[in-house]
Motif scaffolding. Sequence first.
Motif, short mmCIF file in Angstrom:
data_model
loop_
_atom_site.label_atom_id
_atom_site.label_comp_id
_atom_site.label_asym_id
_atom_site.label_seq_id
_atom_site.Cartn_x
_atom_site.Cartn_y
_atom_site.Cartn_z
N ARG A 187 0.84 -1.19 0.00
CA ARG A 187 0.00 0.00 0.00
C ARG A 187 0.88 1.24 0.00
O ARG A 187 1.93 1.25 0.63
CB ARG A 187 -0.90 -0.01 1.23
CG ARG A 187 -1.93 1.12 1.24
CD ARG A 187 -3.03 0.82 2.21
NE ARG A 187 -4.05 1.86 2.17
CZ ARG A 187 -5.32 1.66 2.43
NH1 ARG A 187 -5.73 0.45 2.75
NH2 ARG A 187 -6.19 2.65 2.40
N HIS A 188 0.43 2.25 -0.73
CA HIS A 188 1.09 3.54 -0.64
C HIS A 188 0.02 4.59 -0.38
O HIS A 188 -1.14 4.26 -0.11
CB HIS A 188 1.89 3.84 -1.93
CG HIS A 188 1.05 3.98 -3.16
ND1 HIS A 188 0.91 5.16 -3.84
CD2 HIS A 188 0.29 3.07 -3.82
CE1 HIS A 188 0.10 4.98 -4.88
NE2 HIS A 188 -0.28 3.73 -4.88
N GLN A 189 0.39 5.84 -0.41
CA GLN A 189 -0.53 6.89 0.03
C GLN A 189 -1.82 6.96 -0.79
O GLN A 189 -2.85 7.38 -0.30
CB GLN A 189 0.18 8.24 0.00
CG GLN A 189 1.29 8.38 1.03
CD GLN A 189 1.98 9.73 0.97
OE1 GLN A 189 1.86 10.44 -0.02
NE2 GLN A 189 2.69 10.07 2.03
N ARG A 190 -1.76 6.52 -2.03
CA ARG A 190 -2.95 6.62 -2.89
C ARG A 190 -3.73 5.32 -2.97
O ARG A 190 -4.71 5.24 -3.70
CB ARG A 190 -2.52 7.06 -4.30
CG ARG A 190 -1.89 8.44 -4.32
CD ARG A 190 -1.54 8.87 -5.73
NE ARG A 190 -0.95 10.19 -5.75
CZ ARG A 190 -0.53 10.82 -6.84
NH1 ARG A 190 -0.66 10.21 -8.02
NH2 ARG A 190 0.01 12.02 -6.78
N PRO A 244 9.52 0.55 -2.86
CA PRO A 244 9.85 0.75 -1.44
C PRO A 244 8.62 0.76 -0.54
O PRO A 244 8.66 0.22 0.57
CB PRO A 244 10.56 2.11 -1.44
CG PRO A 244 11.17 2.22 -2.81
CD PRO A 244 10.18 1.55 -3.72
N SER A 245 7.51 1.32 -1.01
CA SER A 245 6.31 1.39 -0.17
C SER A 245 5.65 0.03 -0.01
O SER A 245 4.82 -0.16 0.89
CB SER A 245 5.31 2.37 -0.77
OG SER A 245 4.93 1.98 -2.07
N ALA A 246 6.00 -0.95 -0.87
CA ALA A 246 5.40 -2.29 -0.78
C ALA A 246 6.19 -3.21 0.13
O ALA A 246 5.74 -4.32 0.42
CB ALA A 246 5.29 -2.91 -2.17
N GLU A 247 7.37 -2.77 0.62
CA GLU A 247 8.15 -3.62 1.50
C GLU A 247 7.39 -3.85 2.80
O GLU A 247 6.88 -2.91 3.42
CB GLU A 247 9.50 -2.97 1.80
CG GLU A 247 10.44 -3.87 2.56
CD GLU A 247 11.86 -3.35 2.61
OE1 GLU A 247 12.73 -4.09 3.09
OE2 GLU A 247 12.09 -2.21 2.16
N GLY A 248 7.30 -5.10 3.21
CA GLY A 248 6.49 -5.46 4.37
C GLY A 248 5.09 -5.90 4.00
O GLY A 248 4.30 -6.31 4.85
#
Length: 254
Positions: A78-81, A117-121
């Motif tokens: 997940r990212h901000q959008r 990078p935002s998908a890590e985890g």
Amino acid sequence: SGIHWRPGIIVTAEEALERDDGIEVMTADGKVHPATLAGRDPSTDIAVLRFQPDGASVAALGDPASLRAGNLVLAIGRHQRGTIAASGMVAVAGGAWHSRRGGTIDHLIRLDLRLAPSAEGGALVGTKGEVLGMAVTGPRRRALAIPRSTIDRVVDQLLAKGHIARGYLGAGLRPVAQPAGVLALSLDPEGPAVQAGLLVGDIITAWNGKPVSRVRQVMHLLTPESVGNSVELDLIRGGAAAKLSLTIGERPRR
């Protein structure tokens, strides 16, 4: 990104979690929940959070041992959008391996996909929609997955203790070539090695009968499961062969 692993338990990448307090979790419905850190394990890149799920569903888990090279997978985060996903395949599927920080990972799962990078985890998902593990960035920025079995083991320990116990000798070591082994350079005066009678200058040549020649070999033997175990060390002391029985301690928390 993170995965709702069990009711009220979030799993995420330790390396990506930048703080220990003031943490909030946004669930898929857009609701924001306060969360607390249950514990971190840098050696397996796993962090565990607690929160009040308020009816949020948990991941449907699968068996990562079934993965083979060429299997299709999704890395979902997940990212901000909103949701972010990357499709690819399993590039390498193998047995257990050790991370650079000494953690034991039950299966090697290297991914042929670009992990944002935002998908890590976030979740590694199989073709049936099952979560097989957690997508992370490994050495050389390669995408890897921490398998379900490793996550379950670490979650259990972090929820119980808040940290991962590590085996401890209390000895500073370095490799030597002749005879092949690891030399005790320094000793913790209160550590297990001193209590067992190890001396500065001793060369450890075998561990329970198996030769050791590198410090990393010893570090890989000091697993959480090793704490409290008795081991037999073969030594060279003053040019003569000797043996020593030692009970592995728990690494002090700094």
